[in-house]
Write a protein that holds these residues in place. Structure first.
Motif, PDB file in Angstrom:
ATOM      1  N   ALA A 106       0.825  -1.069  -0.240  1.00 39.19           N
ATOM      2  CA  ALA A 106       0.000  -0.090   0.043  1.00 39.19           C
ATOM      3  C   ALA A 106       0.913   1.251  -0.029  1.00 39.19           C
ATOM      4  O   ALA A 106       0.468   2.522  -0.662  1.00 39.19           O
ATOM      5  CB  ALA A 106      -0.887   0.071   1.387  1.00 39.19           C
ATOM      6  N   ALA A 107       2.107   1.245   0.720  1.00 41.38           N
ATOM      7  CA  ALA A 107       2.934   2.487   0.777  1.00 41.38           C
ATOM      8  C   ALA A 107       3.839   2.655  -0.553  1.00 41.38           C
ATOM      9  O   ALA A 107       4.162   3.900  -0.733  1.00 41.38           O
ATOM     10  CB  ALA A 107       3.907   2.255   2.044  1.00 41.38           C
ATOM     11  N   ARG A 108       3.905   1.479  -1.216  1.00 40.72           N
ATOM     12  CA  ARG A 108       4.908   1.743  -2.580  1.00 40.72           C
ATOM     13  C   ARG A 108       4.609   1.385  -3.647  1.00 40.72           C
ATOM     14  O   ARG A 108       5.313   1.498  -4.786  1.00 40.72           O
ATOM     15  CB  ARG A 108       6.038   0.952  -2.174  1.00 40.72           C
ATOM     16  N   PHE A 146      -8.650  -3.434  12.317  1.00 37.37           N
ATOM     17  CA  PHE A 146      -7.261  -3.279  12.540  1.00 37.37           C
ATOM     18  C   PHE A 146      -6.521  -3.342  11.306  1.00 37.37           C
ATOM     19  O   PHE A 146      -5.660  -2.488  10.997  1.00 37.37           O
ATOM     20  CB  PHE A 146      -6.853  -4.559  13.436  1.00 37.37           C
ATOM     21  N   VAL A 147      -6.856  -4.282  10.440  1.00 41.20           N
ATOM     22  CA  VAL A 147      -6.359  -4.463   8.888  1.00 41.20           C
ATOM     23  C   VAL A 147      -6.569  -3.269   8.388  1.00 41.20           C
ATOM     24  O   VAL A 147      -5.708  -2.694   7.712  1.00 41.20           O
ATOM     25  CB  VAL A 147      -6.874  -5.771   8.330  1.00 41.20           C
ATOM     26  N   LEU A 148      -7.723  -2.854   8.356  1.00 46.89           N
ATOM     27  CA  LEU A 148      -8.025  -1.325   7.623  1.00 46.89           C
ATOM     28  C   LEU A 148      -7.249  -0.397   7.912  1.00 46.89           C
ATOM     29  O   LEU A 148      -6.798   0.625   7.057  1.00 46.89           O
ATOM     30  CB  LEU A 148      -9.553  -1.249   7.552  1.00 46.89           C
ATOM     31  N   ALA A 149      -7.089  -0.198   9.303  1.00 51.36           N
ATOM     32  CA  ALA A 149      -6.139   0.868   9.733  1.00 51.36           C
ATOM     33  C   ALA A 149      -4.782   0.917   9.164  1.00 51.36           C
ATOM     34  O   ALA A 149      -4.042   1.998   8.843  1.00 51.36           O
ATOM     35  CB  ALA A 149      -6.039   0.935  11.100  1.00 51.36           C
ATOM     36  N   ILE A 150      -4.083  -0.278   9.367  1.00 51.20           N
ATOM     37  CA  ILE A 150      -2.867  -0.456   8.767  1.00 51.20           C
ATOM     38  C   ILE A 150      -2.797  -0.124   7.241  1.00 51.20           C
ATOM     39  O   ILE A 150      -1.843   0.289   6.690  1.00 51.20           O
ATOM     40  CB  ILE A 150      -2.299  -1.938   8.990  1.00 51.20           C
ATOM     41  N   TRP A 151      -3.868  -0.673   6.531  1.00 53.82           N
ATOM     42  CA  TRP A 151      -3.915  -0.623   4.916  1.00 53.82           C
ATOM     43  C   TRP A 151      -4.049   1.315   4.779  1.00 53.82           C
ATOM     44  O   TRP A 151      -3.455   1.627   3.664  1.00 53.82           O
ATOM     45  CB  TRP A 151      -5.145  -1.135   4.301  1.00 53.82           C
ATOM     46  N   ILE A 152      -4.880   1.791   5.494  1.00 57.66           N
ATOM     47  CA  ILE A 152      -5.084   3.180   5.337  1.00 57.66           C
ATOM     48  C   ILE A 152      -3.647   3.859   5.610  1.00 57.66           C
ATOM     49  O   ILE A 152      -3.291   4.871   5.007  1.00 57.66           O
ATOM     50  CB  ILE A 152      -6.123   3.692   6.442  1.00 57.66           C
ATOM     51  N   GLY A 153      -2.900   3.401   6.729  1.00 56.34           N
ATOM     52  CA  GLY A 153      -1.755   4.086   6.873  1.00 56.34           C
ATOM     53  C   GLY A 153      -0.579   3.939   5.834  1.00 56.34           C
ATOM     54  O   GLY A 153      -0.056   4.826   5.522  1.00 56.34           O
ATOM     55  N   GLY A 154      -0.814   2.771   5.171  1.00 54.48           N
ATOM     56  CA  GLY A 154       0.027   2.765   3.995  1.00 54.48           C
ATOM     57  C   GLY A 154      -0.209   3.297   2.807  1.00 54.48           C
ATOM     58  O   GLY A 154       0.590   4.076   2.065  1.00 54.48           O
ATOM     59  N   ILE A 155      -1.518   3.423   2.729  1.00 54.08           N
ATOM     60  CA  ILE A 155      -2.011   4.367   1.696  1.00 54.08           C
ATOM     61  C   ILE A 155      -1.754   6.046   1.836  1.00 54.08           C
ATOM     62  O   ILE A 155      -1.060   6.599   1.078  1.00 54.08           O
ATOM     63  CB  ILE A 155      -3.477   4.443   1.388  1.00 54.08           C
ATOM     64  N   TYR A 156      -1.681   6.211   3.075  1.00 52.55           N
ATOM     65  CA  TYR A 156      -1.369   7.745   3.326  1.00 52.55           C
ATOM     66  C   TYR A 156       0.174   7.789   3.156  1.00 52.55           C
ATOM     67  O   TYR A 156       0.626   8.856   2.759  1.00 52.55           O
ATOM     68  CB  TYR A 156      -1.395   8.006   4.993  1.00 52.55           C
ATOM     69  N   THR A 157       1.055   6.886   3.760  1.00 56.61           N
ATOM     70  CA  THR A 157       2.535   6.934   3.455  1.00 56.61           C
ATOM     71  C   THR A 157       2.826   7.076   1.699  1.00 56.61           C
ATOM     72  O   THR A 157       3.711   7.671   1.369  1.00 56.61           O
ATOM     73  CB  THR A 157       3.180   5.610   3.987  1.00 56.61           C
ATOM     74  N   ASN A 158       1.938   6.234   1.144  1.00 51.97           N
ATOM     75  CA  ASN A 158       2.296   6.324  -0.544  1.00 51.97           C
ATOM     76  C   ASN A 158       1.977   7.799  -0.955  1.00 51.97           C
ATOM     77  O   ASN A 158       2.845   8.195  -1.782  1.00 51.97           O
ATOM     78  CB  ASN A 158       1.495   5.326  -0.927  1.00 51.97           C
ATOM     79  N   VAL A 159       0.788   8.356  -0.589  1.00 47.02           N
ATOM     80  CA  VAL A 159       0.485   9.793  -1.035  1.00 47.02           C
ATOM     81  C   VAL A 159       1.417  10.718  -0.612  1.00 47.02           C
ATOM     82  O   VAL A 159       1.885  11.537  -1.340  1.00 47.02           O
ATOM     83  CB  VAL A 159      -0.776  10.032  -0.396  1.00 47.02           C
ATOM     84  N   ARG A 160       1.695  10.579   0.613  1.00 41.59           N
ATOM     85  CA  ARG A 160       3.017  11.444   1.192  1.00 41.59           C
ATOM     86  C   ARG A 160       4.055  11.546   0.561  1.00 41.59           C
ATOM     87  O   ARG A 160       4.766  12.433   0.219  1.00 41.59           O
ATOM     88  CB  ARG A 160       3.207  11.379   2.700  1.00 41.59           C
ATOM     89  N   GLN A 161       4.583  10.267   0.078  1.00 42.84           N
ATOM     90  CA  GLN A 161       6.053  10.133  -0.527  1.00 42.84           C
ATOM     91  C   GLN A 161       5.891  10.508  -1.677  1.00 42.84           C
ATOM     92  O   GLN A 161       6.658  11.259  -2.261  1.00 42.84           O
ATOM     93  CB  GLN A 161       6.429   8.468  -0.629  1.00 42.84           C
ATOM     94  N   ARG A 162       4.541  10.417  -2.540  1.00 44.67           N
ATOM     95  CA  ARG A 162       4.612  10.896  -4.096  1.00 44.67           C
ATOM     96  C   ARG A 162       4.594  12.385  -4.077  1.00 44.67           C
ATOM     97  O   ARG A 162       4.946  13.039  -4.804  1.00 44.67           O
ATOM     98  CB  ARG A 162       3.257  10.344  -4.634  1.00 44.67           C
ATOM     99  N   TYR A 163       3.969  12.781  -2.768  1.00 47.97           N
ATOM    100  CA  TYR A 163       3.811  14.646  -2.593  1.00 47.97           C
ATOM    101  C   TYR A 163       4.950  14.927  -2.486  1.00 47.97           C
ATOM    102  O   TYR A 163       5.521  16.308  -3.136  1.00 47.97           O
ATOM    103  CB  TYR A 163       2.996  14.944  -1.521  1.00 47.97           C
ATOM    104  N   VAL A 164       5.739  14.635  -1.545  1.00 46.14           N
ATOM    105  CA  VAL A 164       7.171  14.895  -1.233  1.00 46.14           C
ATOM    106  C   VAL A 164       7.952  14.675  -2.366  1.00 46.14           C
ATOM    107  O   VAL A 164       8.865  15.554  -2.718  1.00 46.14           O
ATOM    108  CB  VAL A 164       8.068  14.188  -0.184  1.00 46.14           C
ATOM    109  N   GLN A 165       7.917  13.609  -3.300  1.00 50.74           N
ATOM    110  CA  GLN A 165       8.772  13.454  -4.410  1.00 50.74           C
ATOM    111  C   GLN A 165       8.676  14.285  -5.545  1.00 50.74           C
ATOM    112  O   GLN A 165       9.431  14.791  -6.154  1.00 50.74           O
ATOM    113  CB  GLN A 165       8.579  11.995  -4.835  1.00 50.74           C
ATOM    114  N   GLY A 166       6.992  14.823  -5.677  1.00 48.38           N
ATOM    115  CA  GLY A 166       6.876  15.878  -6.378  1.00 48.38           C
ATOM    116  C   GLY A 166       7.484  17.306  -6.194  1.00 48.38           C
ATOM    117  O   GLY A 166       7.755  17.867  -7.066  1.00 48.38           O
ATOM    118  N   LEU A 167       7.428  17.519  -4.845  1.00 47.13           N
ATOM    119  CA  LEU A 167       8.172  18.686  -4.272  1.00 47.13           C
ATOM    120  C   LEU A 167       9.476  18.762  -4.704  1.00 47.13           C
ATOM    121  O   LEU A 167      10.123  19.936  -5.183  1.00 47.13           O
ATOM    122  CB  LEU A 167       7.892  18.860  -2.934  1.00 47.13           C
ATOM    123  N   GLU A 168      10.219  17.672  -4.638  1.00 46.82           N
ATOM    124  CA  GLU A 168      11.710  17.565  -4.634  1.00 46.82           C
ATOM    125  C   GLU A 168      11.799  17.587  -5.994  1.00 46.82           C
ATOM    126  O   GLU A 168      12.891  18.381  -6.494  1.00 46.82           O
ATOM    127  CB  GLU A 168      12.321  16.098  -4.187  1.00 46.82           C
TER     128      GLU A 168
END
Length: 396
Positions: A106-108, A146-168
């Protein structure tokens, strides 16, 4: 400190991944004896301590590569867990590796892969609860949350990484464009400086020609006048040679339209420049101290252009109530040009790219000097340029 740690982590990602899963590995291995002695379901097979340890190592060992190969790692731990369920072996604490693998996908990975991993993890949760004979609606819903919370955390990390990558990427692109604009501005300014220096040299050569013609006519009738003309030719030639040395290495814009010859401004035109700026609405005080006689025309042009550009910046960015002070001081070894204002446009001047500042710095560097330009504490802008004073005709 944290910046160095992040840089070290980027260089040693495998080590970081191993360290992050170390607590989970220790927890799962420590729970194996308790798991074997107190099975959760009597209907499930128990592999014993060696088998449970081996199975845990297989599940957790794959997680080391979860960063570079998230889909393969998730497929591996999910496949091992499915075979474990088909063999009737009771779920181990190490089966939590399925959730860790789902988080990595979910994160990558793309969203479709993240959804597929979430569905597989949810199905695995259902199978685990069935193996534990604990499949009630309340338990299943809690486990699903519990599973959904972990999945949403991965999705948030993915979006955050893409946003930071776009800024860079945008920052790198903006930096490249800024460097290109600075190079273009530098090349254009050097071409303009070359044209101005060419005019100065052409003026000196013209003086030499006139003096030589006069000496030729006066050599028979007035030897003293011819001697003075030759001395003038010598001094003017040295000055022209000095200007030519500065001209070497500066690229000239050969495609530019040839401009009509006009005498270049110097120290004698500073008063006129200040008067024009005052008439434009900017109060200016000017002070000239020391002996500035005998400066080459090229160096006079540098002083004039620095004052002109600094006052122009104050007019453009200083605001309606700004004031400026110009001070030109000739010391024993250097000439100091100081232009200061109390306006409010220093930030605007810096943010616009500062091509005028680049031009001033190029002029000063060409004559072996230095220049500092920066906002003042409390408002305003300060330009200080220092030129060597050993280039006077008298010193030569």
């Amino acid at each position: 400190m944290f910046g160095r740690l992040r840089a070290w982590g980027r260089r040693h990602r495998a080590v970081v991944d191993l360290v992050t899963i170390a607590p989970l590995v220790l927890f799962c291995l420590a729970a194996v004896p308790e798991y074997v002695d107190n099975p959760l379901s009597a209907s499930s097979a128990r592999p014993g301590v060696p088998g449970a340890v081996a199975l845990s190592v297989m599940l957790l060992g794959l997680l080391v590569w979860r960063r570079n190969h998230p889909r393969a790692v998730f497929a591996g731990v999910a496949g091992i867990s499915l075979v474990q369920w088909l063999a009737g072996i009771e779920p181990l604490p190490a089966n939590l590796a399925v959730l860790v693998g789902m988080y990595g996908v979910a994160a990558r990975c793309r969203v479709e892969w993240a959804i597929a991993a979430g569905v597989v993890a949810e199905f695995g949760t259902y199978l685990a609860l069935r193996a534990w004979n604990d499949l009630t609606l309340e338990v299943f819903l809690n486990a699903s949350v519990f599973v959904l919370a972990i999945w949403i955390g991965g999705i948030y990390t993915n979006v955050r990484q893409r946003y930071v990558q776009g800024l860079e990427e945008r920052a790198e692109r903006a930096e490249r464009e800024r460097d290109q604009q600075a190079l273009i501005a530098t090349a254009a300014e050097r071409a303009r400086i070359a044209r101005e220096l060419h005019d100065v040299v052409a003026h000196n050569v013209s003086v030499i020609v006139v003096q030589a013609d006069g000496a030729g006519y006066a050599i028979d009738n007035d030897p003293e006048q011819a001697r003075r003309a030759v001395q003038a030719i010598s001094a003017t030639g040295r000055q022209a040679l000095t200007e030519m040395r500065r001209l070497v290495g500066v690229l000239r814009d050969d495609t530019a339209v040839t401009e009509d010859y006009q005498p270049q401004p110097g120290l004698g035109q500073l008063e006129e420049l200040v008067r024009q700026v005052r008439e434009s609405g900017l109060p200016v005080d000017m002070t000239v101290e020391g002996d500035l006689s005998g400066l080459p025309e090229g160096e006079q042009l540098v002083i004039y252009r620095i004052v002109q550009e600094a006052l122009t910046n104050t007019l453009k960015h200083g605001g309606p109530r700004a004031r400026a002070d110009v001070r030109v001081e000739a010391g024993g070894r250097e000439i100091v040009i100081r232009v200061v204002d109390d306006g409010r446009g220093a930030a605007a001047l810096v943010s616009e790219g500062g091509h005028g500042l680049i031009g001033m710095r190029e002029r000063v560097t060409m004559y072996g000097g230095t220049m500092d330009a920066s906002p003042r504490t409390g408002g305003g802008f300060l330009v200080v340029a220092r030129l060597p004073a050993g280039l006077r005709e008298g010193a030569a």
